[in-house]
Motif scaffolding. Structure first.
Motif, PDB file in Angstrom:
ATOM      1  N   VAL A 248      -0.864  33.072   7.080  1.00 25.95           N
ATOM      2  CA  VAL A 248      -1.786  31.940   6.994  1.00 25.95           C
ATOM      3  C   VAL A 248      -3.009  32.277   6.149  1.00 25.95           C
ATOM      4  N   ARG A 249      -3.434  33.554   6.166  1.00 27.93           N
ATOM      5  CA  ARG A 249      -4.653  33.935   5.442  1.00 27.93           C
ATOM      6  C   ARG A 249      -4.466  33.880   3.932  1.00 27.93           C
ATOM      7  N   THR A 250      -3.279  34.257   3.460  1.00 30.36           N
ATOM      8  CA  THR A 250      -3.031  34.299   2.016  1.00 30.36           C
ATOM      9  C   THR A 250      -2.073  33.215   1.552  1.00 30.36           C
ATOM     10  N   LEU A 251      -1.321  32.633   2.506  1.00 26.85           N
ATOM     11  CA  LEU A 251      -0.270  31.649   2.218  1.00 26.85           C
ATOM     12  C   LEU A 251       0.790  32.215   1.280  1.00 26.85           C
ATOM     13  N   GLU A 252       1.018  33.521   1.400  1.00 25.55           N
ATOM     14  CA  GLU A 252       2.096  34.187   0.678  1.00 25.55           C
ATOM     15  C   GLU A 252       3.213  34.549   1.657  1.00 25.55           C
TER      16      GLU A 252
END
Length: 333
Positions: A248-252
């Motif tokens: 969720v923090r990087t959406l990677e």
């Protein structure tokens, strides 16, 4: 808080800092602070429940409880004891098949998304109907309740809309239009939801403005989205039989899970993430349940026992894994 963090790092020294950094990368610190127990890998079916006739397409556990909620094509919602298999409550009044379920963060209300274009709301204690939510013009595919605000619910439909509802009044607060059918959705925080779409994209929405804040290519067709208990990960499933895990923090993408023989059952097969976020469980059209390790990115085990395609799965915060097929729910431990 900042001063306390600095003090801890100074006390830990260089080696401690490196160790803490590695743990943070794995999400261990955040899970231990939240009081999550390490999830044991299930191996045995301990309980089999004859649950719904025609198919049980939705499963979920109440928050911090062993109460299992199921919805089926027989137009009922049922609540079970996961450790006994005993039926405690049957909720009536549904029109159409139950596609998805949600429970409010205080465990007071259950919401069912149905093929009749409606959502139905009950009080958990007593089973009294509270609202019928109307406004969608086609099949309601998914529903989720805010984990921050007790009376806020979001739903998605084949009419290409996402609606935000107020359970105090039973009225729609806002409608979000989408370019593609949203097959599934989930809250990430109080005002942000994620949705998986038929065009293969994962979208994030701010429900205050109704604007799409992020769009990511995830699959050919996203059949399901699931947000982890800590809200750190989004698990998506696609019609190409692949499960992707997004940070969720990087959406990677931080993990991709697939296996020979693992095929998404129907249009909306629903996998899940273990409470400690270390494992991914997904049912298959061959009747098996596949479990992978998130940290090792490898398959751990295959659970066999279902005689028909596995439609849904849910992992209890207290331990058991539940999976459902055409007529039955299996409890694994």
């Amino acid at each position: 808080m900042y001063e306390e963090m600095v003090l801890k790092l100074k006390t830990a020294g260089v080696g401690g800092i490196q160790h803490n950094a590695q743990q943070e990368a794995d999400g261990i610190i955040r899970r231990s602070e939240a009081g999550y127990m390490e999830t044991l890998i299930p191996s045995t079916c301990t309980i089999t429940i004859r649950a719904h006739d025609g198919g049980c397409g939705s499963l979920m556990f109440e928050h911090n409880s062993d109460k299992l909620i199921s919805g089926g094509q027989d137009q009922t919602v049922k609540i079970w004891g996961a450790y006994t298999g005993a039926l405690t409550t049957t909720l009536h009044g549904v029109l159409g098949s139950v596609n998805d379920l949600a429970v409010t963060n205080d465990n007071k209300f259950v919401v069912a998304a149905c093929s009749s274009n409606k959502l139905f709301v009950w009080e958990v204690n007593g089973g009294r109907p509270r609202h019928t939510l109307t406004g969608h013009t086609k099949n309601v595919s998914s529903v989720d309740a805010s984990w921050v605000k007790s009376f806020v619910v979001a739903s998605s439909s084949n009419d290409r809309t996402i609606k935000i509802w107020d359970l105090q009044t039973g009225f729609c607060k806002s409608t979000i239009m989408s370019a593609s059918n949203p097959n599934s959705l989930a809250f990430i925080d109080g005002d942000i939801i994620c949705s998986g779409h038929r065009d293969g994209n994962l979208r994030l929405w701010d429900i205050r403005s109704g604007k799409c804040t992020t769009q990511i290519a995830a699959h050919l067709d996203v059949t399901s989205v699931c947000v982890s208990r800590s809200k750190n990960f989004i698990l998506t499933s696609g019609r190409e039989n692949v499960h992707n895990l997004f940070d969720v923090r990087t959406l990677e993408v931080c993990g991709t899970f697939r296996a020979t023989g693992n095929r998404v059952a129907g249009s909306f097969g629903k996998p899940c993430i273990s409470p400690d976020e270390n494992c991914i469980a997904a049912g298959s059209s061959d009747g098996s349940v596949y479990i992978w390790s998130r940290l090792k990115n490898e398959m751990l085990t295959v659970l066999e026992g279902h005689s028909s395609p596995v439609l849904a799965s849910a992992w209890c915060g207290l331990g058991p894994l539940a999976t459902s097929d055409r007529n039955h729910i299996y409890i694994w431990s």
